[in-house]
Design a protein around this motif. Structure first.
Motif, PDB file in Angstrom:
ATOM      1  N   GLY A   1       0.809  -1.216   0.000  1.00 30.47           N
ATOM      2  CA  GLY A   1       0.000   0.000   0.000  1.00 30.47           C
ATOM      3  C   GLY A   1       0.839   1.261   0.000  1.00 30.47           C
ATOM      4  N   THR A   2       2.131   1.139  -0.355  1.00 27.81           N
ATOM      5  CA  THR A   2       3.024   2.293  -0.405  1.00 27.81           C
ATOM      6  C   THR A   2       3.619   2.425  -1.805  1.00 27.81           C
ATOM      7  N   TYR A   3       4.208   3.585  -2.079  1.00 31.85           N
ATOM      8  CA  TYR A   3       4.826   3.819  -3.376  1.00 31.85           C
ATOM      9  C   TYR A   3       6.268   3.326  -3.396  1.00 31.85           C
ATOM     10  N   ALA A   4       6.647   2.801  -4.556  1.00 29.95           N
ATOM     11  CA  ALA A   4       8.039   2.441  -4.816  1.00 29.95           C
ATOM     12  C   ALA A   4       8.497   3.218  -6.045  1.00 29.95           C
ATOM     13  N   LEU A   5       9.704   3.724  -5.985  1.00 27.40           N
ATOM     14  CA  LEU A   5      10.274   4.466  -7.101  1.00 27.40           C
ATOM     15  C   LEU A   5      10.525   3.502  -8.255  1.00 27.40           C
ATOM     16  N   THR A   6      10.010   3.844  -9.439  1.00 25.85           N
ATOM     17  CA  THR A   6      10.229   2.997 -10.613  1.00 25.85           C
ATOM     18  C   THR A   6      11.153   3.651 -11.635  1.00 25.85           C
ATOM     19  N   GLY A   7      11.446   4.946 -11.470  1.00 21.49           N
ATOM     20  CA  GLY A   7      12.372   5.597 -12.386  1.00 21.49           C
ATOM     21  C   GLY A   7      12.514   7.075 -12.113  1.00 21.49           C
ATOM     22  N   ILE A   8      13.657   7.628 -12.537  1.00 24.78           N
ATOM     23  CA  ILE A   8      13.916   9.064 -12.461  1.00 24.78           C
ATOM     24  C   ILE A   8      14.242   9.522 -13.874  1.00 24.78           C
ATOM     25  N   TYR A   9      13.526  10.544 -14.355  1.00 25.87           N
ATOM     26  CA  TYR A   9      13.621  10.971 -15.748  1.00 25.87           C
ATOM     27  C   TYR A   9      14.082  12.422 -15.828  1.00 25.87           C
ATOM     28  N   HIS A  10      15.117  12.644 -16.651  1.00 25.87           N
ATOM     29  CA  HIS A  10      15.702  13.979 -16.782  1.00 25.87           C
ATOM     30  C   HIS A  10      15.318  14.661 -18.093  1.00 25.87           C
ATOM     31  N   ASP A  11      15.402  13.971 -19.191  1.00 28.79           N
ATOM     32  CA  ASP A  11      15.138  14.581 -20.498  1.00 28.79           C
ATOM     33  C   ASP A  11      13.801  14.171 -21.088  1.00 28.79           C
ATOM     34  N   ARG A  12      13.361  12.959 -20.771  1.00 28.15           N
ATOM     35  CA  ARG A  12      12.131  12.436 -21.364  1.00 28.15           C
ATOM     36  C   ARG A  12      11.504  11.444 -20.385  1.00 28.15           C
ATOM     37  N   VAL A  13      10.187  11.564 -20.186  1.00 29.94           N
ATOM     38  CA  VAL A  13       9.448  10.577 -19.394  1.00 29.94           C
ATOM     39  C   VAL A  13       8.790   9.635 -20.392  1.00 29.94           C
ATOM     40  N   LYS A  14       9.215   8.386 -20.368  1.00 29.24           N
ATOM     41  CA  LYS A  14       8.618   7.383 -21.249  1.00 29.24           C
ATOM     42  C   LYS A  14       8.277   6.174 -20.387  1.00 29.24           C
ATOM     43  N   VAL A  15       6.969   6.003 -20.138  1.00 32.87           N
ATOM     44  CA  VAL A  15       6.486   4.927 -19.269  1.00 32.87           C
ATOM     45  C   VAL A  15       5.282   4.238 -19.917  1.00 32.87           C
ATOM     46  N   SER A  16       4.969   3.060 -19.424  1.00 31.80           N
ATOM     47  CA  SER A  16       3.824   2.313 -19.961  1.00 31.80           C
ATOM     48  C   SER A  16       2.611   2.340 -19.040  1.00 31.80           C
TER      49      SER A  16
END
Length: 195
Positions: A165-180
């Motif tokens: 029930g908590t958040y986990a970091l899945t990525g850090i994006y600097h130039d482009r956010v590309k997620v599914s």
């Protein structure tokens, strides 16, 4: 004008704190007032970064959002009786959008909440709000901060684990956010300089 007439009379909070109902019925509250743990939180003037990054994210999210989802900026999300935060950007189920006079959404209708950190809201955006969003079952959270010598946006993407029930970091994006998830999203963060 006398000193008495120039004084502002702030509302006195009830002993148990304010409720979401109060948030929507108290007269003359400043725009974008939030309710966190029964306390009214007033927004201070924002940086240009805050406004421009919100525009960039809203445009990017809308460009690929499927018809069953809508993107909204600065709308109250009702978490419970004592919490009505206002994410900078939200992705909401389309069926939850009921009309132009709507002022809030239920947490259950939010798939993604995004906070763009401001100097006055750092602790709330980094700590209080993510915990509340996760506890309310909002599956995705992004935290956006200004970083580097060029004050560029950096997006931290989090996903809620069902078991914890908590958040986990899945990525850090600097130039482009590309997620599914929560749907295919591709946002060029360097485009912020064009806005």
């Amino acid at each position: 004008m006398t000193a008495e007439s120039a004084e502002h009379h702030w509302p006195v909070p009830p002993p148990d704190g304010y409720t979401v109902d109060d948030l929507f019925t108290l007269p003359d509250l400043p725009p974008h007032t939030e309710l966190i743990d029964g306390s009214l939180v007033f927004v201070s003037p924002q940086r240009d970064f805050h406004s421009v990054v919100i525009d960039l994210l809203v445009n990017g999210l809308r460009s690929t959002a499927p018809p069953e989802l809508k993107v909204r900026r600065e709308m109250t999300v009702v978490i419970d009786k004592r919490n009505g935060p206002e994410p900078d950007v939200s992705v909401v189920r389309a069926e939850a959008v009921t009309g132009r006079r709507q002022t809030r959404y239920a947490a259950a209708d939010i798939l993604l909440a995004i906070e763009v950190v401001s100097p006055d809201s750092e602790a709330r955006d980094r700590d209080a709000k993510p915990h509340k969003y996760a506890a309310a079952g909002i599956p995705h959270f992004w935290l956006v901060e200004m970083a580097g010598q060029d004050d560029a946006p950096v997006v931290q993407v989090y996903e809620r684990g069902e078991a914890t029930g908590t958040y986990a970091l899945t990525g850090i994006y600097h130039d482009r956010v590309k997620v599914s998830a929560p749907y295919p999203i591709d946002i060029d963060l360097t485009a912020v300089d064009e806005l």
